[in-house]
Design a protein around this motif. Structure first.
Motif, PDB file in Angstrom:
ATOM      1  N   VAL A 257      -7.931  -5.161   1.971  1.00 21.90           N
ATOM      2  CA  VAL A 257      -9.376  -5.010   1.716  1.00 21.90           C
ATOM      3  C   VAL A 257     -10.146  -4.949   3.027  1.00 21.90           C
ATOM      4  N   GLN A 258      -9.725  -5.729   4.013  1.00 19.43           N
ATOM      5  CA  GLN A 258     -10.401  -5.716   5.314  1.00 19.43           C
ATOM      6  C   GLN A 258     -10.214  -4.382   6.020  1.00 19.43           C
ATOM      7  N   LEU A 259      -9.011  -3.810   5.926  1.00 22.18           N
ATOM      8  CA  LEU A 259      -8.758  -2.500   6.531  1.00 22.18           C
ATOM      9  C   LEU A 259      -9.621  -1.423   5.872  1.00 22.18           C
ATOM     10  N   VAL A 260      -9.785  -1.547   4.545  1.00 21.38           N
ATOM     11  CA  VAL A 260     -10.661  -0.610   3.825  1.00 21.38           C
ATOM     12  C   VAL A 260     -12.106  -0.773   4.303  1.00 21.38           C
TER      13      VAL A 260
ATOM     14  N   ASN B 237     -13.078  -1.750   7.130  1.00 16.30           N
ATOM     15  CA  ASN B 237     -13.190  -1.247   8.513  1.00 16.30           C
ATOM     16  C   ASN B 237     -13.100   0.271   8.597  1.00 16.30           C
ATOM     17  N   GLY B 238     -12.987   0.929   7.430  1.00 20.53           N
ATOM     18  CA  GLY B 238     -12.994   2.386   7.403  1.00 20.53           C
ATOM     19  C   GLY B 238     -11.664   3.045   7.710  1.00 20.53           C
ATOM     20  N   LEU B 239     -10.572   2.303   7.561  1.00 16.72           N
ATOM     21  CA  LEU B 239      -9.256   2.857   7.892  1.00 16.72           C
ATOM     22  C   LEU B 239      -8.556   3.479   6.685  1.00 16.72           C
ATOM     23  N   GLY B 240      -9.235   3.566   5.572  1.00 15.17           N
ATOM     24  CA  GLY B 240      -8.651   4.194   4.391  1.00 15.17           C
ATOM     25  C   GLY B 240      -9.175   3.585   3.117  1.00 15.17           C
ATOM     26  N   ILE B 241      -8.580   4.001   1.996  1.00 13.36           N
ATOM     27  CA  ILE B 241      -8.910   3.424   0.696  1.00 13.36           C
ATOM     28  C   ILE B 241      -7.617   2.838   0.132  1.00 13.36           C
ATOM     29  N   SER B 242      -7.731   2.123  -0.982  1.00 16.65           N
ATOM     30  CA  SER B 242      -6.529   1.534  -1.552  1.00 16.65           C
ATOM     31  C   SER B 242      -6.678   1.367  -3.056  1.00 16.65           C
ATOM     32  N   ILE B 243      -5.582   0.946  -3.672  1.00 15.37           N
ATOM     33  CA  ILE B 243      -5.582   0.590  -5.091  1.00 15.37           C
ATOM     34  C   ILE B 243      -5.139  -0.867  -5.153  1.00 15.37           C
ATOM     35  N   VAL B 244      -5.961  -1.698  -5.764  1.00 17.81           N
ATOM     36  CA  VAL B 244      -5.682  -3.141  -5.795  1.00 17.81           C
ATOM     37  C   VAL B 244      -5.798  -3.656  -7.225  1.00 17.81           C
ATOM     38  N   PRO B 245      -5.233  -4.831  -7.502  1.00 20.06           N
ATOM     39  CA  PRO B 245      -5.404  -5.432  -8.831  1.00 20.06           C
ATOM     40  C   PRO B 245      -6.879  -5.636  -9.130  1.00 20.06           C
ATOM     41  N   SER B 246      -7.270  -5.400 -10.364  1.00 22.02           N
ATOM     42  CA  SER B 246      -8.692  -5.446 -10.732  1.00 22.02           C
ATOM     43  C   SER B 246      -9.320  -6.814 -10.527  1.00 22.02           C
ATOM     44  N   ASN B 247      -8.522  -7.885 -10.617  1.00 15.61           N
ATOM     45  CA  ASN B 247      -9.125  -9.216 -10.454  1.00 15.61           C
ATOM     46  C   ASN B 247      -9.664  -9.431  -9.051  1.00 15.61           C
TER      47      ASN B 247
ATOM     48  N   THR C 140      -0.401  12.918  -4.388  1.00 19.81           N
ATOM     49  CA  THR C 140       0.468  11.994  -3.658  1.00 19.81           C
ATOM     50  C   THR C 140      -0.349  11.391  -2.527  1.00 19.81           C
ATOM     51  N   PRO C 141      -0.430  10.070  -2.437  1.00 21.92           N
ATOM     52  CA  PRO C 141      -1.297   9.454  -1.433  1.00 21.92           C
ATOM     53  C   PRO C 141      -0.775   9.626  -0.004  1.00 21.92           C
ATOM     54  N   LYS C 142      -1.695   9.800   0.925  1.00 20.39           N
ATOM     55  CA  LYS C 142      -1.340   9.838   2.350  1.00 20.39           C
ATOM     56  C   LYS C 142      -1.421   8.402   2.873  1.00 20.39           C
ATOM     57  N   ILE C 143      -0.267   7.721   2.891  1.00 24.50           N
ATOM     58  CA  ILE C 143      -0.230   6.313   3.282  1.00 24.50           C
ATOM     59  C   ILE C 143      -0.136   6.213   4.808  1.00 24.50           C
ATOM     60  N   ILE C 144      -1.204   5.764   5.424  1.00 27.46           N
ATOM     61  CA  ILE C 144      -1.280   5.671   6.879  1.00 27.46           C
ATOM     62  C   ILE C 144      -1.057   4.234   7.355  1.00 27.46           C
TER      63      ILE C 144
ATOM     64  N   THR D 111      -7.003   8.968   3.394  1.00 27.28           N
ATOM     65  CA  THR D 111      -5.857   8.146   3.805  1.00 27.28           C
ATOM     66  C   THR D 111      -5.865   6.847   2.994  1.00 27.28           C
ATOM     67  N   PHE D 112      -4.662   6.337   2.724  1.00 24.71           N
ATOM     68  CA  PHE D 112      -4.517   5.147   1.889  1.00 24.71           C
ATOM     69  C   PHE D 112      -3.911   3.979   2.673  1.00 24.71           C
ATOM     70  N   VAL D 113      -4.290   2.788   2.257  1.00 23.48           N
ATOM     71  CA  VAL D 113      -3.715   1.544   2.763  1.00 23.48           C
ATOM     72  C   VAL D 113      -2.961   0.914   1.594  1.00 23.48           C
ATOM     73  N   PHE D 114      -1.655   0.708   1.757  1.00 25.37           N
ATOM     74  CA  PHE D 114      -0.825   0.174   0.664  1.00 25.37           C
ATOM     75  C   PHE D 114      -0.103  -1.092   1.102  1.00 25.37           C
ATOM     76  N   PHE D 115       0.433  -1.798   0.101  1.00 30.20           N
ATOM     77  CA  PHE D 115       1.352  -2.889   0.384  1.00 30.20           C
ATOM     78  C   PHE D 115       2.619  -2.312   1.013  1.00 30.20           C
ATOM     79  N   ASN D 116       3.209  -3.057   1.931  1.00 29.83           N
ATOM     80  CA  ASN D 116       4.460  -2.648   2.542  1.00 29.83           C
ATOM     81  C   ASN D 116       5.560  -2.521   1.494  1.00 29.83           C
ATOM     82  N   LYS D 117       6.311  -1.428   1.549  1.00 27.75           N
ATOM     83  CA  LYS D 117       7.342  -1.150   0.538  1.00 27.75           C
ATOM     84  C   LYS D 117       8.424  -2.216   0.528  1.00 27.75           C
ATOM     85  N   ASP D 118       8.840  -2.689   1.709  1.00 29.15           N
ATOM     86  CA  ASP D 118       9.896  -3.700   1.777  1.00 29.15           C
ATOM     87  C   ASP D 118       9.403  -5.064   1.302  1.00 29.15           C
TER      88      ASP D 118
END
Length: 295
Positions: free
Chosen positions: A229-232, A234-244, A215-219, A189-196
């Motif tokens: 990062v905090q949600l990740v 806490n074990g609620l998923g993984i994410s893709i973030v800027p490398s910095n 295709t990511p399963k965005i939960i 499961t993935f944690v993403f930025f809100n689309k809106d």
């Protein structure tokens, strides 16, 4: 035509009710109606359709409302700039930034500016890219730090640096040693930025996943990179973030794998008003451009 005519017109256009508009303006209804009639006569155009049941804007009225709102926004911007010029190098200088780029460099910027301009009150705001552009156009901030692209004829953009992307995961839940193992994450499961909240950034993340064949399963969705990062963690998923983000995160539970195989990067830019030639703005932009910072 006087400013009061325009203010009265906007009040009626917003309320579409003469009684409510007069209450809002703290005047009685007959004088308000007379002012609107005077305005229509001067413009030689009917702005409202009135009947016993409702008040509506005509097509001319809709156009006039849009232009008058822009006029008042420009007046506010001019007033703010005039005040700033009168104050010279005192007053406020407001800097907005997106959550995904905050670092010690921004703190260093404030310290640097305080030494040069000791009488200025510098303020920092964490604001989304879209809202920063609106705020800068309306004179509510002096400088912003965003992720491009940007389309505004009123704004000057300076490329600060280019940022890549990294997978972020909880080391206790997921074993990931290299970019070659990314496809193994397709069932996670993935944690993403809100689309809106960040539509362009959201689309980029979907492109990245498509590149790696899934295709990511965005939960879960969030509007703040630290929340993601905090949600990740806490074990609620993984994410893709800027490398910095990896450079500023020392948490031993959090792992980062940079996505080097895909040639996809984002521009982090400094934005200012095209009309702003103040010494403070020049000093702030030059400091960031001369700092290696996050690069």
């Amino acid at each position: 035509m006087e400013l009061r005519h325009l203010k009265y017109f906007l009040a009626v256009a917003e309320e579409l009710n003469f009684t409510k508009a007069s209450e809002k303006l703290f005047i009685s209804q007959p004088p308000l109606s007379r002012q609107i009639i005077e305005l229509e006569e001067e413009l030689q155009a009917k702005l409202f359709i009135r009947n016993n049941k409702k008040v509506e804007l005509t097509e001319a009225g809709k156009y006039f409302e849009k232009e008058v709102k822009t006029l008042f926004q420009n007046l506010e911007r001019i007033s703010l700039k005039t005040k700033k010029i009168a104050e010279n190098v005192s007053g406020e200088f407001r800097i907005a930034y997106i959550s995904s780029i905050y670092s010690a460099v921004i703190s260093d910027l404030i310290k640097h500016l305080k030494i040069q301009f000791p009488y200025v009150n510098f303020k920092l705001f964490e604001v989304s890219t879209t809202k920063q552009i609106d705020a800068l156009e309306q004179g509510k901030i002096e400088m912003g730090i965003i992720r491009s692209p940007i389309k505004s004829p009123k704004i000057k953009s300076h490329l600060w640096f280019q940022d890549g992307f990294s997978i972020v995961f909880n080391k206790n839940n997921i074993q990931l040693k290299s970019e070659k193992e990314i496809l193994n994450l397709k069932e996670e499961t993935f944690v993403f930025f809100n689309k809106d909240y960040a539509p362009h950034y959201h689309e980029v993340l979907l492109e990245l996943c498509a590149f790696y064949g899934f295709t990511p399963k965005i939960i879960h969705e969030a509007n703040n990179i630290n929340s993601i990062v905090q949600l990740v963690k806490n074990g609620l998923g993984i994410s893709i973030v800027p490398s910095n983000i990896a450079k500023n995160n020392q948490d031993p539970e959090i792992g980062f794998i940079e996505l080097k195989k895909v040639n996809l990067r984002t521009d982090v830019s400094i934005i200012t008003s095209k009309e702003d030639e103040s010494e403070i703005t020049k000093a702030a932009v030059n400091f960031l451009l001369n700092k290696s910072g996050l690069r």
